[in-house]
Design an enzyme around this catalytic site. Structure first.
Site, short mmCIF file in Angstrom:
data_model
loop_
_atom_site.label_atom_id
_atom_site.label_comp_id
_atom_site.label_asym_id
_atom_site.label_seq_id
_atom_site.Cartn_x
_atom_site.Cartn_y
_atom_site.Cartn_z
N GLY A 9 0.87 -1.42 -0.04
CA GLY A 9 0.05 -0.12 0.09
C GLY A 9 1.00 1.29 0.09
O GLY A 9 0.47 2.33 0.69
N GLY A 12 -0.53 4.49 -1.20
CA GLY A 12 -1.64 5.48 -0.30
C GLY A 12 -1.11 6.42 0.60
O GLY A 12 0.18 6.62 0.75
N MET A 65 -2.22 -8.00 -3.22
CA MET A 65 -2.53 -8.64 -1.77
C MET A 65 -3.43 -9.92 -2.06
O MET A 65 -3.39 -10.87 -1.29
CB MET A 65 -3.13 -7.88 -0.80
CG MET A 65 -2.47 -6.68 -0.69
SD MET A 65 -0.79 -6.96 0.39
CE MET A 65 -1.23 -7.91 1.82
N ALA A 87 -1.61 -2.24 3.05
CA ALA A 87 -2.47 -2.30 1.77
C ALA A 87 -3.83 -2.84 2.29
O ALA A 87 -4.13 -3.67 3.06
CB ALA A 87 -1.90 -3.21 0.70
N GLN A 89 -8.46 -2.46 0.70
CA GLN A 89 -9.54 -1.93 -0.11
C GLN A 89 -10.24 -1.09 1.36
O GLN A 89 -10.89 -1.71 2.14
CB GLN A 89 -10.59 -2.85 -0.37
CG GLN A 89 -11.58 -2.11 -1.29
CD GLN A 89 -12.37 -1.22 -0.56
OE1 GLN A 89 -12.11 0.07 -0.51
NE2 GLN A 89 -13.57 -1.58 0.48
N THR A 133 -7.75 -1.11 12.51
CA THR A 133 -8.75 0.17 12.01
C THR A 133 -9.53 0.25 13.42
O THR A 133 -10.06 -0.82 14.00
CB THR A 133 -9.45 0.10 10.98
OG1 THR A 133 -10.40 1.12 10.83
CG2 THR A 133 -10.22 -1.30 10.72
N GLU A 135 -12.64 1.03 12.94
CA GLU A 135 -13.74 0.51 12.56
C GLU A 135 -13.88 -0.91 13.18
O GLU A 135 -15.13 -1.52 13.06
CB GLU A 135 -13.76 0.45 11.01
CG GLU A 135 -13.83 1.60 10.29
CD GLU A 135 -15.29 2.31 10.51
OE1 GLU A 135 -16.27 1.41 10.62
OE2 GLU A 135 -15.42 3.62 10.15
N TYR A 157 -15.81 -4.20 5.47
CA TYR A 157 -14.32 -3.90 5.55
C TYR A 157 -14.17 -4.13 6.96
O TYR A 157 -12.89 -4.79 7.27
CB TYR A 157 -14.42 -2.16 5.40
CG TYR A 157 -13.07 -1.67 5.70
CD1 TYR A 157 -11.84 -1.70 5.23
CD2 TYR A 157 -12.84 -0.65 7.04
CE1 TYR A 157 -10.59 -1.35 5.69
CE2 TYR A 157 -11.89 -0.23 7.42
CZ TYR A 157 -10.78 -0.53 6.78
OH TYR A 157 -9.59 -0.04 7.26
N LYS A 161 -11.17 -6.85 8.22
CA LYS A 161 -9.93 -6.35 9.17
C LYS A 161 -9.88 -7.04 10.45
O LYS A 161 -9.05 -7.08 10.96
CB LYS A 161 -10.09 -4.88 9.45
CG LYS A 161 -9.58 -3.87 8.26
CD LYS A 161 -8.14 -3.88 8.05
CE LYS A 161 -7.76 -2.97 7.21
NZ LYS A 161 -6.03 -2.83 7.19
#
Length: 355
Positions: A9, A12, A65, A87, A89, A133, A135, A157, A161
């Site tokens: 990643g 990014g 990935m 890395a 999405q 994350t 999240e 997502y 994760k």
């Protein structure tokens, strides 16, 4: 001795700041980028060195990935001391539209890297960082959230994760790997992707102020997030990898602001004062001077399952890593708006050249 780092990643936001950080510390850095028919290396172009001239400290290699054999080959070739898996999405809304790909890249991707380390028998050499994350907390069990707060993911997502988080813990415990999770709360910058809400706001403010856009459309104005600067957070990533023992750490500012507040601060940086009228999907943000509508709510931007508040407790990182964020919320917003004030006119000029 000179250290070698491999960053997935790398193109990014976090990859660019981490590359800069590591190069300043004297590392040799390899970055994995996906093959694309268009250039996608803008964030790291400043670090590029022609491999035909001298001995470059920064190199880009192709990889993905979702391709295990490719990742094994890259790790074998680079022989890194540290791997930073950034890395993913990483767009929550997009993950509802591409859940299978999100799981493949975000959940199985880290597994493939960990397996590459194990298969190549590098577990005693390589230190591994997994980008987790906030999240993960989703429908939060407590406020603020720390390393011991239970997870309750609310998107494909976050669900992907959570697998990546636990597989990192599993490989640490099963194979003695120096593998750590950084549970990073929202971190932004002028390099943030343009479809993320913070950058969407600052770009819109710049475009509106220059007469290039009429108004800004947002989703849930009341969602609360803990926003910091990405430059601060990559320093925390590095600090985790330098510890004698691996572990999992929350990085956060300990402050929460709504999307509404972020929009207000961004417009204020461009000398607008926003006043609000209406409720729910009918709510609008008006220019206090002219009464012109600058912000509207679009229900298409609502998540199927909302995360109402994320607020991190980084006490462990402060105590163990000596990590503290340096950039305040208002400083972050002003920096992002100032950067987009410069970027938006240049983009218009580039487009007009091809009309």
């Amino acid at each position: 001795m000179e250290k070698r780092a491999l960053i997935t990643g790398v193109t990014g936001q976090d990859g660019a700041y981490l590359t800069e950080f590591l190069l300043k510390k004297g590392y040799r850095v390899w970055g994995i980028k996906r093959r694309s028919s268009s250039f996608n290396t803008g964030r790291v172009d400043a670090f590029y060195q022609d491999p035909h001239i001298g001995d470059p400290l920064f190199r880009l290699v192709h990889g993905d990935m979702t391709d295990a054999t490719n990742l094994i080959r890259v790790v074998q070739d680079v022989q890194p001391d540290e791997i930073y898996n950034l890395a993913a999405q990483s767009h929550v809304q997009v993950s509802f539209e591409t859940p299978e790909y999100t799981a493949n890249a975000d959940a199985l991707g880290p597994l493939r890297l960990l397996e590459a380390i194990r298969i190549l028998r590098l577990q005693d050499k390589v230190r591994f960082y997994q980008a987790s994350t906030s999240e993960l907390y989703g429908k939060v069990a407590e406020v603020p959230q720390s390393e011991t707060t239970p997870f309750y993911p609310r998107s494909p997502y976050a669900a992907a994760k959570i697998y990546a988080y636990w597989i990192t813990v599993n490989y640490r415990e099963a194979y003695g790997m120096h593998a750590s999770n950084g549970i990073l709360f929202n971190h932004e910058s002028p390099l943030r992707g343009e479809t993320f809400v913070t950058r969407k706001i600052t770009r819109a403010v710049a475009a509106i102020s220059q007469g290039l856009q009429d108004r800004l459309f947002l989703g849930n104005l009341n969602a609360k997030r803990d926003w910091g600067h990405a430059r601060d957070y990559v320093a925390g990533m590095w600090a985790m990898v330098q510890q004698d023992r691996p572990g999992d750490y929350v990085l956060a500012t300990g402050e929460t602001h709504t999307v509404r507040e972020f929009a207000e601060a961004a417009f204020a940086a461009a000398n607008y004062r926003i006043v609000w009228e209406g409720e729910g999907v009918q709510e609008r943000g008006l220019d206090a001077k002219t009464g012109r509508t600058l912000v509207e709510v679009d229900p298409d931007y609502f998540r199927p399952t909302e995360v109402d508040i994320l607020l991190g407790d980084a006490s462990k990182a402060r105590a163990a890593l000596g990590w503290r964020p340096a950039v305040s919320f208002n400083e972050l917003v002003k920096e992002m708006v100032a950067a987009d004030m410069k970027a938006v006119p240049l983009e218009r000029e580039r487009v007009e050249r091809h009309v």
